[in-house]
Design an enzyme around this catalytic site. Structure first.
Site, PDB file in Angstrom:
ATOM      1  N   GLU A 153      40.449  55.960  46.851  1.00  0.00           N
ATOM      2  CA  GLU A 153      41.252  55.329  45.798  1.00  0.00           C
ATOM      3  C   GLU A 153      42.542  56.135  45.733  1.00  0.00           C
ATOM      4  OE1 GLU A 153      39.407  55.191  41.841  1.00  0.00           O
ATOM      5  OE2 GLU A 153      41.398  55.539  40.986  1.00  0.00           O
ATOM      6  N   ARG A 187      49.980  57.764  40.972  1.00  0.00           N
ATOM      7  CA  ARG A 187      50.486  58.866  40.147  1.00  0.00           C
ATOM      8  C   ARG A 187      51.617  59.580  40.862  1.00  0.00           C
ATOM      9  NH1 ARG A 187      44.951  61.526  37.604  1.00  0.00           N
ATOM     10  NH2 ARG A 187      44.005  59.503  37.226  1.00  0.00           N
ATOM     11  N   THR A 196      44.871  54.264  39.095  1.00  0.00           N
ATOM     12  CA  THR A 196      45.884  54.487  38.067  1.00  0.00           C
ATOM     13  C   THR A 196      46.896  53.337  38.076  1.00  0.00           C
ATOM     14  OG1 THR A 196      45.622  56.858  38.577  1.00  0.00           O
ATOM     15  CG2 THR A 196      47.251  56.295  36.937  1.00  0.00           C
ATOM     16  N   LYS A 241      34.760  50.982  35.142  1.00  0.00           N
ATOM     17  CA  LYS A 241      34.996  52.420  35.251  1.00  0.00           C
ATOM     18  C   LYS A 241      34.772  53.038  33.866  1.00  0.00           C
ATOM     19  CE  LYS A 241      38.915  55.549  35.914  1.00  0.00           C
ATOM     20  NZ  LYS A 241      39.761  56.122  36.971  1.00  0.00           N
TER      21      LYS A 241
HETATM   22  C1  3PG Z   1      40.706  59.523  37.556  1.00  0.00           C
HETATM   23  O1  3PG Z   1      41.810  59.230  37.962  1.00  0.00           O
HETATM   24  O2  3PG Z   1      39.841  58.676  37.403  1.00  0.00           O
HETATM   25  C2  3PG Z   1      40.420  60.944  37.209  1.00  0.00           C
HETATM   26  O3  3PG Z   1      41.591  61.698  37.139  1.00  0.00           O
HETATM   27  C3  3PG Z   1      39.487  61.602  38.149  1.00  0.00           C
HETATM   28  O4  3PG Z   1      38.914  62.596  37.417  1.00  0.00           O
HETATM   29  P1  3PG Z   1      38.588  64.007  38.085  1.00  0.00           P
HETATM   30  O5  3PG Z   1      39.926  64.547  38.598  1.00  0.00           O
HETATM   31  O6  3PG Z   1      38.022  64.818  36.959  1.00  0.00           O
HETATM   32  O7  3PG Z   1      37.615  63.790  39.206  1.00  0.00           O
END
Ligand code: 3PG
Length: 215
Positions: free
Chosen positions: A41, A45, A69, A129
């Protein structure tokens, strides 16, 4: 052919990538594939996200590639044009969900509350999610939510790591987990692709142990 969502569920983990330089995408994709985790994924960002998706989708068609995101329909359009096969959002945006559903594009919107789950059910979504999982109460919260929402499956994301992955996967309501621990930005920018392969393989081994029936 297995559909995208089913394939994600079978893999059990979605590596969540924040990539600063699009040229790192190819070695990253190869590292994940070598670790037995042909999935990524790529989060919007960074400005490199679309280009990273584009180069991975043409060079590594075996990689299950999604965009994360995704906050706007414009980003979803860009992601799909670049080759993303699924869309992940941190929150529940009904318009983004509608846009994806109109195109038969698998979408995993983020939910954090019972009300958001109810809104997602109105859209006939069954896999959501759960974000940010650990901060919301993690396994205990998911157990509580799956009491009333018996048919909903969750992709638990946020604070998941090799230390707690098995505990999450043991829950029948957990469809898969998302996490960045095997693809941390510093591993990517530092060119530590061997380490990414090692962590991806380790994560896959945890999935196999936690779900022996599907191994
Ligand atoms: C996301 O984008 O879903 C989270 O930032 C992932 O979370 P993690 O960095 O704690 O794995």
């Amino acid at each position: 052919m297995e559909n995208t969502l089913a394939a994600l569920g079978r893999l059990g983990i979605i590596p969540i990538v924040k990539i600063e330089r699009a040229e790192d995408a190819l070695p990253l994709g190869k590292a994940l594939i070598a670790g037995g985790l042909p999935c990524a994924e790529i989060t919007f960002r960074t400005g490199a996200a679309a280009q990273a998706i584009q180069s991975l989708s043409s060079a590594c068609p075996e990689l299950m590639l999604g965009a994360g995101t995704v906050l706007t329909i414009e980003q979803a359009e860009t992601a799909v044009r670049a080759g993303a096969r699924f869309i992940v959002a941190p929150g529940f945006d009904p318009e983004l969900v509608d846009w994806c559903q109109a195109r038969d594009l698998p979408v995993l919107p983020g939910v954090a509350t019972a009300s958001e789950i109810s809104a997602a059910l109105k859209k006939r979504l069954k896999v959501l999610k759960f974000f940010p999982s650990e901060m919301l109460g993690g396994v205990a919260m998911l157990k509580a939510l799956s009491g009333p929402f018996v048919d909903v499956k969750f992709v638990a994301t946020g604070g998941v790591s090799s230390a707690n992955l098995a505990t999450y996967l043991a829950l029948p309501c957990v469809y898969a987990c998302g996490g960045s621990w095997m693809v941390e930005s510093k591993l990517i920018s530092g060119g530590q692709f061997g380490e990414i392969t090692r962590l991806a393989a380790q994560a896959c081994a945890i999935v196999r142990q936690a779900r022996p029936a599907s191994a």
